[in-house]
Each structure stands twice: as C-alpha cells, then as structure tokens.
Design a protein around this motif. Sequence first.
Motif, PDB file in Angstrom:
ATOM      1  N   SER A 188      11.649  40.979   3.153  1.00 13.21           N
ATOM      2  CA  SER A 188      11.093  40.985   4.292  1.00 13.21           C
ATOM      3  C   SER A 188       9.851  40.083   4.130  1.00 13.21           C
ATOM      4  O   SER A 188       9.391  39.100   5.084  1.00 13.21           O
ATOM      5  CB  SER A 188      10.248  42.632   5.278  1.00 13.21           C
ATOM      6  N   LYS A 204       8.607  36.017   5.563  1.00 16.72           N
ATOM      7  CA  LYS A 204       7.925  35.719   6.046  1.00 16.72           C
ATOM      8  C   LYS A 204       7.025  33.933   4.823  1.00 16.72           C
ATOM      9  O   LYS A 204       6.690  33.698   5.372  1.00 16.72           O
ATOM     10  CB  LYS A 204       7.078  36.469   6.136  1.00 16.72           C
ATOM     11  N   ARG A 254       8.916  30.956   6.337  1.00 15.19           N
ATOM     12  CA  ARG A 254       8.414  29.959   7.199  1.00 15.19           C
ATOM     13  C   ARG A 254       7.259  29.608   6.259  1.00 15.19           C
ATOM     14  O   ARG A 254       6.374  28.485   6.092  1.00 15.19           O
ATOM     15  CB  ARG A 254       8.421  30.851   7.994  1.00 15.19           C
ATOM     16  N   LEU A 277      -0.876  35.369   6.053  1.00 17.92           N
ATOM     17  CA  LEU A 277       0.806  35.998   6.581  1.00 17.92           C
ATOM     18  C   LEU A 277       0.383  36.968   7.339  1.00 17.92           C
ATOM     19  O   LEU A 277       1.544  37.504   8.441  1.00 17.92           O
ATOM     20  CB  LEU A 277       2.090  36.277   5.731  1.00 17.92           C
TER      21      LEU A 277
END
Length: 139
Positions: free
Chosen positions: A55, A59, A62, A111
């Motif tokens: 996961s 993230k 990106r 993030l």
Amino acid sequence: MVKLQQQMLIIVGAAVAGALASDVAAKLLTPRKCNQTALVATQLLKFKDVASLESFKTKFQRLANDCFANVIDCLSFELSVDTSDALSVLIYERHSRQGHFKDRHDILKALDLDKEKAGVIESSTRTFVESDLGHMERW
C-alpha cells in the motif's frame, strides 16, 4: 537475398559497435561532478506486513513521480527494498539544492500518513549535504 541479409547484419553490427564505443568514451571522458549545495535525505522504514508495504509503495510511487516531474531541483527520489529484510525499505532523495527541504523530509508526513496508519513499526530519517568524495553517477 543472402547478400542483402549479410549487408544488413554488417550495418546493424556497426551501429551497435558505434553506440557502445560512444557510451564507453562518454563514461571515460565525462568528468565526475558533485554539488556541494545538494541535499540528500534518506528515510529507513520497516513495515509490519506485506500488505502495509505494498500500500505504501503505491502511494510513494505517485509522490515520487509528482516530485520528480514538478520539483525542479529533484535529482533522485527512489525506494529500495532491503535484500535481507523484505519489509524494510530505504527512501533516497537527492536534490540539487536544499530548496524547500529546510532540514528533514519525512515521507510519511508528505503522504499525510502516521506510522500506525501506514503500518510502519520503525522509522529513521537522516539528512546529508553532498560531498566531493565519491559519486553516484557520471552524468
């Protein structure tokens, strides 16, 4: 037909040899460079499980793409997985100048994640100024 094939092989071989010679010459003749105003930030993260790591990697990808595309002084922004511990990663950032990174750049904060939500059980961040002792790349 055979003669044409032989000629094509000679042309392709010459092109490949020329490209290799050019690459080797560039590596040998290009002086090594460093930027003593560059900032290098590393963050070591250890995750509790594979799902949390995967996961996070999605993230992070990106964020890394956005940073590399939009932050003009971003030279490197990479994630590497520890070969002896698949749940540990090292984030490596290199910027040509300190720019908006005053001292430390925390990936989890960037993030908008906290350690628990991201599944991180250990985290350490270090910031360095680049020296002229050794180099990551030639060009």
